[in-house]
Design a protein around this motif. Structure first.
Motif, short mmCIF file in Angstrom:
data_model
loop_
_atom_site.label_atom_id
_atom_site.label_comp_id
_atom_site.label_asym_id
_atom_site.label_seq_id
_atom_site.Cartn_x
_atom_site.Cartn_y
_atom_site.Cartn_z
N TRP A 159 80.13 91.84 -47.49
CA TRP A 159 80.12 90.59 -46.80
C TRP A 159 81.23 89.67 -46.99
O TRP A 159 81.96 89.78 -47.96
N CYS A 160 81.45 88.63 -46.16
CA CYS A 160 82.22 87.68 -46.39
C CYS A 160 82.13 87.02 -47.64
O CYS A 160 80.91 86.53 -48.08
N PRO A 161 83.17 86.33 -48.22
CA PRO A 161 83.05 85.30 -49.45
C PRO A 161 82.27 84.28 -48.95
O PRO A 161 82.34 83.62 -47.88
N GLY A 162 81.33 83.91 -49.82
CA GLY A 162 80.48 82.83 -49.47
C GLY A 162 79.27 83.04 -48.71
O GLY A 162 78.43 82.38 -48.56
N CYS A 163 79.13 84.32 -48.50
CA CYS A 163 77.90 84.67 -47.59
C CYS A 163 76.69 84.60 -48.42
O CYS A 163 76.60 85.33 -49.42
N GLY A 164 75.78 84.17 -47.71
CA GLY A 164 74.22 83.99 -48.49
C GLY A 164 73.67 85.30 -48.80
O GLY A 164 72.66 85.47 -49.95
N GLY B 117 72.65 94.52 -38.38
CA GLY B 117 73.18 92.91 -38.55
C GLY B 117 73.90 92.89 -39.74
O GLY B 117 73.86 94.08 -40.54
N CYS B 118 74.51 91.69 -40.08
CA CYS B 118 74.98 91.76 -41.33
C CYS B 118 74.29 91.97 -42.48
O CYS B 118 74.37 93.03 -43.32
N SER B 119 73.05 91.26 -42.46
CA SER B 119 72.15 91.45 -43.65
C SER B 119 71.61 92.79 -43.70
O SER B 119 71.13 93.46 -44.85
N ASP C 130 67.96 84.45 -42.09
CA ASP C 130 68.19 83.63 -40.92
C ASP C 130 69.27 82.83 -41.31
O ASP C 130 69.61 81.69 -41.65
N ASN C 131 70.43 83.21 -40.46
CA ASN C 131 71.60 82.35 -40.41
C ASN C 131 72.16 81.69 -38.99
O ASN C 131 73.07 81.38 -38.59
N SER C 132 70.91 81.88 -38.19
CA SER C 132 70.90 81.09 -37.10
C SER C 132 71.83 81.62 -35.84
O SER C 132 72.26 81.16 -34.90
N ARG D 285 73.24 81.08 -45.39
CA ARG D 285 74.48 80.64 -45.09
C ARG D 285 75.44 81.68 -44.39
O ARG D 285 75.46 82.75 -45.17
N CYS D 286 76.02 81.34 -43.37
CA CYS D 286 76.87 82.18 -42.94
C CYS D 286 78.33 81.31 -42.63
O CYS D 286 78.62 80.56 -41.70
N PRO D 287 79.05 81.30 -43.76
CA PRO D 287 80.21 80.56 -43.79
C PRO D 287 81.19 80.80 -42.48
O PRO D 287 82.06 79.95 -42.09
N THR D 288 81.30 82.04 -42.05
CA THR D 288 82.17 82.59 -40.95
C THR D 288 81.84 81.91 -39.58
O THR D 288 82.69 81.36 -38.94
FE1 SF4 Z 1 80.24 87.13 -42.85
FE2 SF4 Z 1 78.18 85.60 -41.60
FE3 SF4 Z 1 78.04 88.06 -41.55
FE4 SF4 Z 1 77.64 86.84 -43.81
S1 SF4 Z 1 76.35 86.53 -42.25
S2 SF4 Z 1 78.69 88.57 -43.49
S3 SF4 Z 1 79.15 85.28 -43.88
S4 SF4 Z 1 79.79 87.06 -40.65
#
Ligand code: SF4
Length: 317
Positions: free
Chosen positions: A29-34, A63-65, A133-135, A213-216
């Motif tokens: 996951w991206c740095p800072g991803c919740g 999905g990312c999660s 839920d990162n909207s 949080r999805c900082p990206t």
């Molecule tokens: Fe990156 Fe956002 Fe996906 Fe997390 S949810 S891995 S921050 S794109």
């Protein structure tokens, strides 16, 4: 004597599981991803409960999660978009002895998977469902999801999302047979951990919406809530989520809430501001479908064949 059960040399050592036993691949996951904090919380709960890794299954959609199962050292099923809940229900039907964690996102659960969402809540099988839920649809690079705030610019709505967002909490409080509904935030690890642990202990489907949080792609969505904790309403009470006083003191806005009070839970959620965190609703008396689907699991093969033959005979002409 050698070979007797009382001989300590033949007894297997008791197993102890450390955090490393629940670690899978390196999270991408991206740095800072919740999502990272949620992963840690689940691994810590597994360790605290000393769950044998082979008795745990993490199930996800797309999905990312939904990369979650890859990062946990247990069994896992990374399935199809919107379909983690039917898979999880199937697992629970046949293997009630397994602990099931479901990782799903706002797009996965509340859009393409919405039909399964409604029915899984009604089935109320014993598992934990985590809505990350990162909207936004993060994996497909910032498309509007069902929970994207109105007016937020995305790649599918560059001039701003047109429609008001779906509120998963108010939707679920209207769904039949819901038995546990809580909300937490990824940036408070203690509250996140306590909420997921309460959902794990709940008998039935413990649903936790995590503001993630999805900082990206949606960095601004929860920024206000992070900077100003008075925008959050911490639900307290003897039947609620229990945290240390030092953690509770981080939230200036508190309200005692009885989670058996569905009407008040609805009113709190419908107000939208402040944003509630804690246990909104719980009713452990609601029926669990796994109590029905588990019937006959220990039946001998001969009895199963006889029962099948009997059924087939019903259609003899
Ligand atoms: Fe990156 Fe956002 Fe996906 Fe997390 S949810 S891995 S921050 S794109």
């Amino acid at each position: 004597m050698f070979g007797l059960k009382s001989d300590p040399s033949t007894e297997l050592p008791e197993r102890y599981f450390s955090l490393e036993d629940y670690e899978g691949g390196v999270a991408r996951w991206c740095p800072g991803c919740g999502d990272l904090g949620v992963l840690t919380a689940v691994q810590r709960i597994c360790r605290a409960e000393q769950l044998p890794p082979e008795k745990v299954v993490c199930v996800s959609g797309i999905g990312c999660s939904s990369r979650f199962p890859h990062y946990v050292g247990t069994y896992g099923f990374h399935g199809l978009h919107g379909r983690p809940l039917p898979v999880a229900c199937g697992i629970k039907s046949r293997r009630p002895d397994l602990t099931v964690w479901v990782a799903t996102g706002d797009g996965d659960c509340c859009s393409i998977g919405a039909g399964h969402w409604i029915h899984a809540l009604r089935y109320n099988m014993d598992m934990v469902v985590m809505l990350f839920d990162n909207s936004v649809y993060g994996l497909t690079k910032k498309q509007t999801s069902p929970t994207t705030p109105q007016g937020m610019s995305t790649n599918t709505h560059p001039s701003g999302a047109w429609l008001p967002p779906l509120d998963p909490l108010t939707a679920m409080l209207g769904m039949t047979n819901v038995s546990f509904l809580a909300q937490t935030v990824d940036w408070n690890p203690a509250h996140l951990h306590a909420t997921l642990a309460a959902a794990y202990r709940h008998k039935g489907l413990g649903f936790v919406r995590i503001l993630q949080r999805c900082p990206t792609y949606s960095a601004g969505v929860f920024e206000d809530l992070q900077r100003d904790p008075s925008r959050l309403l911490m639900l307290t009470g003897p039947r609620g989520i229990q945290v240390e006083p030092a953690i509770a003191n981080m939230f200036p806005n508190k309200r005692e809430h009885d989670p058996s009070d569905l009407g008040t839970a609805r009113a709190i959620c419908e107000a939208h501001d402040p944003v509630p965190i804690g246990l909104l609703f719980q009713d452990e008396s609601r029926p669990c479908y796994d109590a029905f689907t588990n019937h006959g699991l220990g039946m001998p093969t001969a009895d199963k064949v006889a029962a099948l033959e009997k059924e087939l005979d019903r259609f003899t002409v």
